[in-house]
Every structure is written in structure tokens, then in C-alpha cells.
Write a protein that holds these residues in place. Structure first.
Motif, PDB file in Angstrom:
ATOM      1  N   VAL A  14      -0.285 -12.694 107.810  1.00 46.96           N
ATOM      2  CA  VAL A  14      -0.398 -11.154 107.662  1.00 46.96           C
ATOM      3  C   VAL A  14       0.824 -10.448 107.172  1.00 46.96           C
ATOM      4  O   VAL A  14       1.858 -10.961 107.478  1.00 46.96           O
ATOM      5  N   VAL A  36      -3.424  -9.930  98.532  1.00 47.86           N
ATOM      6  CA  VAL A  36      -4.811 -10.382  98.870  1.00 47.86           C
ATOM      7  C   VAL A  36      -5.226 -11.618  97.919  1.00 47.86           C
ATOM      8  O   VAL A  36      -6.113 -12.238  98.317  1.00 47.86           O
ATOM      9  N   SER A  37      -4.804 -11.405  96.594  1.00 45.86           N
ATOM     10  CA  SER A  37      -5.403 -12.489  95.523  1.00 45.86           C
ATOM     11  C   SER A  37      -4.861 -14.075  96.143  1.00 45.86           C
ATOM     12  O   SER A  37      -5.709 -14.949  95.853  1.00 45.86           O
ATOM     13  N   GLY A  39      -4.687 -14.630  99.094  1.00 44.02           N
ATOM     14  CA  GLY A  39      -5.407 -15.312 100.607  1.00 44.02           C
ATOM     15  C   GLY A  39      -4.474 -14.349 101.808  1.00 44.02           C
ATOM     16  O   GLY A  39      -5.156 -14.757 102.964  1.00 44.02           O
ATOM     17  N   ASN A  40      -3.835 -13.536 101.669  1.00 47.83           N
ATOM     18  CA  ASN A  40      -3.162 -12.890 102.732  1.00 47.83           C
ATOM     19  C   ASN A  40      -3.988 -11.646 103.126  1.00 47.83           C
ATOM     20  O   ASN A  40      -4.833 -11.244 102.468  1.00 47.83           O
ATOM     21  N   THR A  41      -3.649 -11.455 104.481  1.00 49.52           N
ATOM     22  CA  THR A  41      -4.015 -10.233 105.054  1.00 49.52           C
ATOM     23  C   THR A  41      -3.052  -9.159 105.037  1.00 49.52           C
ATOM     24  O   THR A  41      -1.907  -9.485 105.299  1.00 49.52           O
ATOM     25  N   VAL A  66     -14.731  -6.895  99.312  1.00 50.85           N
ATOM     26  CA  VAL A  66     -13.425  -7.291 100.299  1.00 50.85           C
ATOM     27  C   VAL A  66     -13.941  -7.419 101.664  1.00 50.85           C
ATOM     28  O   VAL A  66     -14.199  -6.311 102.354  1.00 50.85           O
ATOM     29  N   PRO A  67     -13.644  -8.531 102.503  1.00 50.38           N
ATOM     30  CA  PRO A  67     -13.977  -8.582 103.787  1.00 50.38           C
ATOM     31  C   PRO A  67     -13.396  -7.502 104.891  1.00 50.38           C
ATOM     32  O   PRO A  67     -12.012  -7.231 104.402  1.00 50.38           O
ATOM     33  N   GLY A  69     -10.776  -5.965 107.383  1.00 48.77           N
ATOM     34  CA  GLY A  69      -9.726  -6.260 107.908  1.00 48.77           C
ATOM     35  C   GLY A  69      -8.705  -6.908 107.116  1.00 48.77           C
ATOM     36  O   GLY A  69      -7.655  -7.283 107.533  1.00 48.77           O
ATOM     37  N   VAL A  70      -9.058  -7.105 106.048  1.00 47.20           N
ATOM     38  CA  VAL A  70      -8.040  -7.865 104.859  1.00 47.20           C
ATOM     39  C   VAL A  70      -7.087  -6.887 104.422  1.00 47.20           C
ATOM     40  O   VAL A  70      -6.048  -7.265 104.424  1.00 47.20           O
ATOM     41  N   ILE A  71      -7.464  -5.675 104.049  1.00 50.13           N
ATOM     42  CA  ILE A  71      -6.570  -4.566 103.771  1.00 50.13           C
ATOM     43  C   ILE A  71      -6.762  -3.505 104.831  1.00 50.13           C
ATOM     44  O   ILE A  71      -7.779  -2.765 104.936  1.00 50.13           O
ATOM     45  N   ASN A  72      -5.529  -3.164 105.642  1.00 48.68           N
ATOM     46  CA  ASN A  72      -5.564  -2.379 106.657  1.00 48.68           C
ATOM     47  C   ASN A  72      -4.480  -1.229 106.193  1.00 48.68           C
ATOM     48  O   ASN A  72      -3.215  -1.683 106.047  1.00 48.68           O
TER      49      ASN A  72
END
Length: 151
Positions: A14, A36-37, A39-41, A66-67, A69-72
Motif C-alpha cells: 500500500v 499500479v502497474s 502491483g501496488n495498491t 481496475v479492481p 480498492g486498488v486506487i483510493n
């Protein structure tokens, strides 16, 4: 003792991101994209003066692949929220673009939980001009694996 060592890149986890004030959409995409590319949240603080560019992009992300919760995206005061991200135990790293005072606060707040930080001054360099290989390198950590073999 014989063996082999492997260096395996893996996501940090995160990451908190404080975006620059100028060029709000380009700054947002330039910081969030590499993270994100790899694999991070991400917990993102968009431009404080023009947050609507990022919140409008959130509608696009919501209907994309984009799943959840990946980008908040969290809007508000960049300086105070950046400090909260740096102090939070569930955030593994902070990428901060802002003022010199905010930079010092983020780095000081991250000492308590040994958080990784990467900070830039707002006028120092344009975030979108950072080398791509450097931004991708900052988005991962290397895990070393020792594999013993032989007698």
C-alpha cells in the motif's frame, strides 16, 4: 555451504501518494500509473486546488477493469493528510510532491514506523519528466531468496 541467491522484484504494498498542485490530471496519472502497474495498491491525495480532475477520473476507473480498492482517492489538505499517511502503520511507503515543510513532516513522521519515502519539491522537477525506469524502480522492492543446495 553452497547455494544460490535470487533477487525477486515484488510490489511494496500500500503506497500513499501526494500529487502536485499544478497539472492535476497529468501529475495524478504520472504518479499512480507506475505504482499500479507494478502491483501496488494506492491511496492518492490529488491536487488540493483542483481535485475534480482526479475525482472525475475515478468514474472512469470505476467502470474499467481496475479492481475495486486498488486506487483510493482522498481529497483534502495535502500537508495534513500526507502526515497521516506517513504515520499510518498500514501504509508501506509514501511518495510526496509538495513543499519543503511538508517534505520534512512526511520524512519525520515516517521515522516511527520505518516507512519508505520518496519526496520531491513542487518546483524542483516536473513529476511527468522523471525517468520512467526510476519511477518503476521506486514502485517495487527486491526480495532476496537464498536457496541452499549440495552437500
Amino acid at each position: 555451504m553452497r547455494g544460490a541467491a535470487l533477487a525477486v522484484p515484488e510490489p511494496i504494498g500500500v503506497m500513499g501518494v501526494a500529487c502536485p498542485m499544478r497539472r492535476p490530471l497529468l501529475g495524478f496519472v504520472s504518479l499512480v500509473g507506475p505504482l499500479v502497474s507494478m502491483g501496488n495498491t494506492v491511496v492518492v491525495l490529488p491536487s488540493e486546488r483542483q481535485p475534480l480532475a482526479a475525482t472525475d477520473l475515478y468514474q472512469v476507473l470505476d467502470t474499467s477493469d481496475v479492481p475495486p480498492g486498488v486506487i483510493n482517492i482522498v481529497t483534502g489538505s495535502r500537508e495534513s493528510l500526507s502526515k497521516v499517511l506517513a504515520e499510518h502503520d498500514d501504509v508501506d511507503a509514501v511518495w510526496y510532491v509538495g513543499t519543503a515543510d511538508g517534505r520534512r513532516e512526511v520524512e519525520a513522521a515516517s521515522i516511527g514506523n520505518m516507512k519508505r519515502t520518496w519526496t520531491h519539491l513542487e518546483g524542483e522537477t516536473a513529476v511527468e519528466e522523471l525517468p520512467t525506469d526510476e519511477t518503476l524502480r521506486q514502485a517495487i522492492q527486491i526480495k532476496n531468496i537464498w536457496i541452499p543446495w549440495g552437500a
